[in-house]
Design a protein around this motif. Structure first.
Motif, short mmCIF file in Angstrom:
data_model
loop_
_atom_site.label_atom_id
_atom_site.label_comp_id
_atom_site.label_asym_id
_atom_site.label_seq_id
_atom_site.Cartn_x
_atom_site.Cartn_y
_atom_site.Cartn_z
N ARG B 177 -0.93 10.56 -0.88
CA ARG B 177 0.52 10.55 -0.64
C ARG B 177 0.90 9.50 0.40
O ARG B 177 1.98 8.93 0.36
N LEU B 178 -0.03 9.25 1.34
CA LEU B 178 0.25 8.21 2.34
C LEU B 178 0.39 6.84 1.68
O LEU B 178 1.31 6.08 1.99
N VAL B 179 -0.51 6.53 0.75
CA VAL B 179 -0.41 5.20 0.14
C VAL B 179 0.82 5.15 -0.79
O VAL B 179 1.39 4.07 -0.99
N ILE B 180 1.23 6.30 -1.28
CA ILE B 180 2.50 6.30 -2.03
C ILE B 180 3.65 6.02 -1.09
O ILE B 180 4.52 5.17 -1.36
N ALA B 181 3.63 6.67 0.09
CA ALA B 181 4.67 6.41 1.09
C ALA B 181 4.66 4.94 1.49
O ALA B 181 5.71 4.31 1.65
N ARG B 182 3.46 4.39 1.62
CA ARG B 182 3.32 3.00 2.01
C ARG B 182 3.97 2.09 0.96
O ARG B 182 4.62 1.10 1.28
N ALA B 183 3.76 2.45 -0.31
CA ALA B 183 4.36 1.65 -1.38
C ALA B 183 5.87 1.85 -1.42
O ALA B 183 6.63 0.90 -1.64
N LEU B 184 6.32 3.09 -1.17
CA LEU B 184 7.76 3.36 -1.23
C LEU B 184 8.51 2.71 -0.08
O LEU B 184 9.68 2.37 -0.20
N ALA B 185 7.82 2.55 1.08
CA ALA B 185 8.51 2.08 2.28
C ALA B 185 9.18 0.73 2.06
O ALA B 185 10.25 0.47 2.61
N VAL B 186 8.56 -0.13 1.26
CA VAL B 186 9.16 -1.45 1.07
C VAL B 186 10.24 -1.41 -0.02
O VAL B 186 10.79 -2.44 -0.38
N GLU B 187 10.54 -0.23 -0.51
CA GLU B 187 11.59 -0.02 -1.50
C GLU B 187 11.46 -0.94 -2.70
O GLU B 187 12.31 -1.79 -2.95
N PRO B 188 10.37 -0.76 -3.45
CA PRO B 188 10.20 -1.58 -4.65
C PRO B 188 11.14 -1.06 -5.74
O PRO B 188 11.74 0.00 -5.61
N GLU B 189 11.25 -1.82 -6.78
CA GLU B 189 12.07 -1.36 -7.89
C GLU B 189 11.22 -0.71 -8.96
O GLU B 189 11.67 0.15 -9.70
N VAL B 190 9.97 -1.18 -9.03
CA VAL B 190 9.05 -0.64 -10.02
C VAL B 190 7.84 -0.10 -9.28
O VAL B 190 7.43 -0.65 -8.26
N LEU B 191 7.30 0.98 -9.80
CA LEU B 191 6.11 1.54 -9.17
C LEU B 191 5.02 1.68 -10.22
O LEU B 191 5.20 2.35 -11.24
N LEU B 192 3.89 1.01 -9.96
CA LEU B 192 2.74 1.15 -10.85
C LEU B 192 1.82 2.17 -10.23
O LEU B 192 1.37 2.02 -9.10
N MET B 193 1.57 3.26 -10.95
CA MET B 193 0.72 4.30 -10.37
C MET B 193 -0.51 4.48 -11.25
O MET B 193 -0.42 4.88 -12.40
N ASP B 194 -1.69 4.19 -10.63
CA ASP B 194 -2.93 4.25 -11.39
C ASP B 194 -3.66 5.55 -11.08
O ASP B 194 -4.32 5.68 -10.06
N GLU B 195 -3.51 6.51 -11.95
CA GLU B 195 -4.12 7.83 -11.75
C GLU B 195 -3.92 8.34 -10.33
O GLU B 195 -4.90 8.62 -9.62
N PRO B 196 -2.69 8.48 -9.90
CA PRO B 196 -2.47 8.85 -8.51
C PRO B 196 -2.93 10.27 -8.20
O PRO B 196 -3.10 10.61 -7.05
N ALA B 197 -3.12 11.08 -9.23
CA ALA B 197 -3.47 12.48 -8.97
C ALA B 197 -4.95 12.75 -9.19
O ALA B 197 -5.38 13.89 -9.14
N SER B 198 -5.74 11.68 -9.36
CA SER B 198 -7.14 11.92 -9.72
C SER B 198 -7.92 12.60 -8.61
O SER B 198 -8.92 13.24 -8.86
N MET B 199 -7.45 12.45 -7.35
CA MET B 199 -8.20 13.07 -6.26
C MET B 199 -7.50 14.33 -5.73
O MET B 199 -7.87 14.82 -4.68
N LEU B 200 -6.48 14.78 -6.42
CA LEU B 200 -5.66 15.84 -5.83
C LEU B 200 -5.99 17.21 -6.42
O LEU B 200 -6.39 17.33 -7.57
#
Ligand SMILES: Nc1ncnc2c1ncn2[C@@H]1O[C@H](COP(=O)(O)OP(=O)(O)OP(=O)(O)O)[C@@H](O)[C@H]1O
Ligand SMILES: [Mg+2]
Lengths: 445, 272
Positions: B177-200
């Motif tokens: 979730r931290l690296v998701i926050a890190r990606a969101l912080a710069v307010e991108p328009e598109v988000l590429l998520m590569d198996e973000p839940a594989s470790m959850l």
């Protein structure tokens, strides 16, 4: 569940490997301890006060007699040093056991040391002698009348035969400290290692300051930018091979490139008024540090490159994916993560550079430099000046000292000090690296 | 010039069959092929990812999903002997045009990696990383944006007192979730998520899915997942990939209830 019939016995191979490894470690430790022991023992010799004996022996022209300090004794001969009335060194007596008639250690025997390093052996009262005003002339039995001496010329008055082991050790420590912290008096023959010690440390620090940025930049370029182009491959091969070039060749290279090339050029540009006496166009601290920096550059480049290769690709991609340029990624993520590797590189460089003497003799280390390279006078660090170096002192004391018997001991002392300096510099770097490691381990915990 | 035609005024809806009719496109690949050295891993791929929707990318391991994702933020540029042919448009602009600033592109197309990759820095610095790169200096504003991003990623309550702690001490799920926050912080328009839940764990996964659904309001998400339920739950559209090709692309409903191809059905039902 599958169960096969035989269970494998535990492997023995690991055990023999363990023994081999332990043996190798023990061997290297033993070698190290032996080295330290020899150095300590040898370097203690000139500092431990020798017993002064009244010797009588059968010379070629009949019985002879002298007061002398015992240097060495074995089954068939005795070597003693007699008073150095005229000059330092060389006044040795070599007496075969068979010829020795009598050897006594009179308690009132004195060993007097002069400011120029000479020693005199006489009989008298040490306290009374020490109490004399410095202008007073010395009048002791056995002094040649044509060589008058004043109290002020004596730097040390000892009655060695009265010293117990503790006293001898104290005297040795004082002498050793004086030797380490003293300055040599040029031609007068008195010795001291302080300038060489300062020179060595300053040189190594300066070398580190020069080689690290350069080495890191080269490694960054090679590892991050160069790819597999012909130029990069060439540079890589060059770096790998340069690591094996004998150091004296770097010295020659430094002499030509820095001293004769750059130095002479600088002189012609900025110090033309001082010519023909050179300012930069002669060996000096900066040229030596640069030569050593060149010498250690391959080591640094290789170690840093290895460190860069170990930075996880995920971190690089993470930084890039956030919009970092390659330089930003390197600066903000890769280099901080690789910091322990940078320190490893520094440690390797220091270890290689601190012991080098041969190239320095070509580009600036000298037997005797009147001033320290680092002092309280502007510009504090005297980059263009020649300097003294412990490695050079070892060489110099061992080969060209006035008194080979004694100075070999002093050479060993210089060697021991050099070893201590190298170990201390390395230890400092290792401590810093471990701190960083701990921090990054904390961070990666 | 096919690129010009694609980028034309109404050209952002080239999908056949009118599937994405009326939708703006976030990402678009046309005849995209990718080679690592001589090995082709993407073969003539065409794919459109609509704006402000979640598009799932499913397919067997090694079929090229991660490679395809990296084409959209040009991360494949960094791989030494990787060669790409074809066209990629990001928000209607050719991502590989000569005048494109790659760092800017990557700020607009954020990425969350398959393995969580927090920097060995503090939690706060991790989230501020992209902001600092973008030139933000004011402490106050940085703190503010860091908090916003952490809240958006559902991590704020857990780390509000640990912003100065090392990010690597967080649990794997928190790191993700931290690296998701890190990606969101710069307010991108598109988000590429590569198996973000594989470790959850299931709960974190559920929270992440809620997060993605919430993100849909503002972001276009391209989500790689091996979890069919997850794709079914969150994605509006789903693309099925196999052997470097996109074999089927449709609404998630149709992919999961009535796939056109046998291969898709086999994969979804676990027969592959
Ligand atoms: N940097 C690379 N260099 C060479 N080959 C690569 C590289 N990255 C991926 N590949 C290869 O490309 C193919 C596709 O890999 P990719 O990672 O895109 O698959 P994936 O669909 O993401 O698989 P997974 O679901 O297991 O993550 C694989 O065969 C892989 O071995
Ligand atoms: Mg993948």
């Amino acid at each position: 569940m599958l169960r096969t019939g035989t269970r494998h016995a535990p492997r023995r191979r690991g055990d023999s490997g363990l023994w081999l490894a332990a043996g190798a470690v023990a061997l290297s430790l033993a070698a190290l301890i032996a080295l330290l022991f020899v150095l300590l023992q040898q370097s203690a010799r000139p500092f431990l006060p020798a017993a002064v004996a009244e010797l009588r022996w059968q010379g070629a022209a009949g019985p002879q007699q002298a007061l002398a300090a015992i240097v060495r004794e074995d089954a068939d001969e005795l070597i003693a040093r007699a008073s150095e009335w005229q000059r330092r060194g060389g006044a040795y007596l070599r007496i075969a056991r068979a010829d020795l008639l009598e050897r006594t250690f009179p308690p009132d025997a004195l060993a007097l040391r002069l400011a120029d390093g000479r020693e005199l052996y006489l009989r008298g009262d040490a306290h009374a002698l020490a109490a004399l005003p410095s202008a007073a002339g010395l009048a002791l039995p056995g002094m040649p009348a044509e060589l008058p001496l004043r109290r002020g010329e004596l730097v040390e008055i000892l009655a060695p035969n009265q010293l117990g082991p503790g006293g001898r050790l104290r005297v040795a420590t004082q002498r050793a400290w004086a030797f380490v912290s003293g300055s040599p008096g040029g031609d007068s023959g008195s010795a001291g290692l302080l300038p060489a010690l300062v020179g060595t440390v300053v040189l190594v620090l300066l070398m580190s300051v020069l080689v690290m940025p350069l080495g890191v930049l080269v490694a960054l370029w090679l590892h991050e930018y160069a790819g597999r182009g012909a130029l990069a491959q060439l540079l890589r091969a060059a770096v790998a091979n340069l690591a094996g070039v004998p150091s004296v060749i770097y010295g020659l290279f430094g002499l030509v490139l820095f001293v004769h090339g750059l130095g002479a050029g600088l002189d012609a540009l900025f110090h033309a008024d001082a010519l023909p006496s050179p300012t930069w166009g002669t060996g000096g601290l900066l040229w030596s540090a640069l030569t050593l920096a060149l010498l250690t550059l391959p080591v640094v480049v290789i170690a840093v490159e290895e460190g860069l290769a170990r930075v996880p690709a995920g971190l690089r991609q993470g930084a890039l994916a956030l919009g970092a340029t390659r330089a930003e990624m390197l600066w903000r993520v890769v280099l901080p993560v690789a910091r322990p590797a940078l320190l490893t590189a520094l440690i390797l460089a220091v270890a290689r550079a601190a012991g080098e003497v041969a190239p320095l003799m070509l580009v600036g280390a000298v037997k005797y430099a009147p001033a320290l390279p680092l002092d309280g006078e502007f510009p504090y660090l005297h980059l263009s000046k020649q300097f003294m170096h412990l490695g050079h002192s070892v060489y110099d004391l061992a080969l060209t000292g006035a008194d080979a018997q004694r100075d070999l001991g002093e050479a060993h002392a210089a060697a021991l000090l050099l070893l201590i300096v190298v170990v201390a510099l390395n230890a400092a770097a290792i401590v810093v690296r471990n701190r960083l490691r701990e921090r990054s381990r904390e961070l990666s915990a | 010039m096919s690129r010009l035609r694609l980028a034309g005024a109404d050209g952002l809806q080239p999908m056949p069959g009118g599937l994405l009719d009326g939708l703006e496109l976030a990402l678009q690949a046309r005849a995209l092929s990718l080679h690592y050295a001589e090995r082709r891993v993407l073969d003539q791929i065409s794919l459109s990812v609509p704006r402000r929707r979640i598009t799932a990318l499913i397919g067997p391991s090694g079929c090229g999903k991660s490679s395809l994702l990296r084409c959209f933020n040009r991360l494949n540029d960094e791989i030494a002997d990787c060669r790409m042919d074809g066209e990629v448009q990001v928000l209607g602009v050719d991502a590989y045009a000569a005048d494109v600033s790659v760092p800017d592109l990557r700020r607009r197309v954020g990425m969350v990696f398959q393995k969580p990759n927090p920097f060995p820095q503090s939690v706060g610095e991790n989230v501020a990383f992209g902001l600092r790169l973008a030139g933000l200096r004011s402490r106050l504003e940085l703190d503010d944006r860091v908090e916003t991003a952490l809240r958006a990623a559902g991590l704020w309550d857990e780390v509000r007192d640990r912003l100065d702690d090392s990010a690597l001490r967080l649990s794997a799920g928190q790191q993700q979730r931290l690296v998701i926050a890190r990606a969101l912080a710069v307010e991108p328009e598109v988000l590429l998520m590569d198996e973000p839940a594989s470790m959850l764990d299931p709960i974190s996964t559920l929270r992440l899915e809620e997060l993605m659904v919430a993100l849909r309001e503002r972001y276009s998400v391209l989500l790689v997942t091996h979890n069919m339920q997850q794709a079914a739950r969150v994605a509006d559209y789903t693309a099925y990939m196999q052997d470097g090709r996109v074999l089927e692309f449709d609404t998630t409903d149709r992919i999961f209830t009535n796939p056109r191809l046998r291969g898709t059905e086999d994969y979804i039902t676990g027969k592959l």
